[in-house]
Design a protein around this motif. Structure first.
Motif, short mmCIF file in Angstrom:
data_model
loop_
_atom_site.label_atom_id
_atom_site.label_comp_id
_atom_site.label_asym_id
_atom_site.label_seq_id
_atom_site.Cartn_x
_atom_site.Cartn_y
_atom_site.Cartn_z
N VAL A 120 0.80 -1.21 0.00
CA VAL A 120 0.00 0.00 0.00
C VAL A 120 0.84 1.27 0.00
O VAL A 120 0.62 2.16 -0.83
N GLY A 121 1.80 1.39 0.90
CA GLY A 121 2.60 2.61 0.97
C GLY A 121 3.31 2.94 -0.33
O GLY A 121 3.15 4.05 -0.87
N PRO A 122 4.08 2.01 -0.88
CA PRO A 122 4.74 2.28 -2.16
C PRO A 122 3.76 2.57 -3.30
O PRO A 122 4.00 3.44 -4.12
N LEU A 123 2.63 1.85 -3.31
CA LEU A 123 1.66 2.09 -4.39
C LEU A 123 1.01 3.46 -4.25
O LEU A 123 0.80 4.16 -5.24
N GLU A 124 0.71 3.89 -3.03
CA GLU A 124 0.18 5.24 -2.83
C GLU A 124 1.17 6.28 -3.34
O GLU A 124 0.77 7.27 -3.96
N HIS A 125 2.45 6.05 -3.09
CA HIS A 125 3.47 6.97 -3.58
C HIS A 125 3.45 7.02 -5.11
O HIS A 125 3.48 8.11 -5.70
#
Length: 137
Positions: A120-125
């Motif tokens: 989630v974190g990398p994809l949100e970025h």
């Protein structure tokens, strides 16, 4: 995860047309895009529409960012993708930041398997980079 209601019946129909194993992961990806867009400043909100018959998301304000599309991956019934404009440097940028986190398709997509947990974190970025592409490129 609770999913936002559809404002466009054609987009809703596009999601309903996805094969059952892919529908839930694609809905989660949609919600992640909507949530990321809602947190980003200067977009003026997001437009949810269809491009090439596929759900697409773009900033309301012009020349802020590029369109993000979601779809089943053609030829692989267990995979789906998040597409960006192929004439940007976005996928190259995603690969530079997250070389071992995502699978990439050329200069246009991040590819996911229906059973994998999305980072989630990398994809949100990555979504944020796409939605603000013209501000930072």
């Amino acid at each position: 995860m609770q999913f936002a209601a559809f404002q466009d019946l054609a987009v809703d129909a596009a999601f309903q047309s996805f094969a059952e194993p892919l529908r839930a992961p694609l809905l989660r990806l949609r919600q992640l895009i909507l949530d990321t867009g809602a947190r980003a400043t200067g977009l003026g909100g997001l437009v949810e529409t269809l491009k090439w018959g596929e759900p697409a998301y773009l900033p309301v304000k012009q020349r802020v960012g590029t369109t993000v599309r979601v779809a089943a991956l053609k030829g692989l019934s267990s995979h789906y993708a998040m597409y960006v404009h192929c004439q940007t440097t976005l996928v190259e940028t995603f690969a530079r930041h997250y070389p071992d986190t995502f699978r990439f398709e050329g200069s246009r997509a991040l590819v996911f398997h229906q059973d994998e947990d999305i980072p989630v974190g990398p994809l949100e970025h990555c979504i944020g980079l796409a939605l603000t592409y013209y501000r930072w490129r």
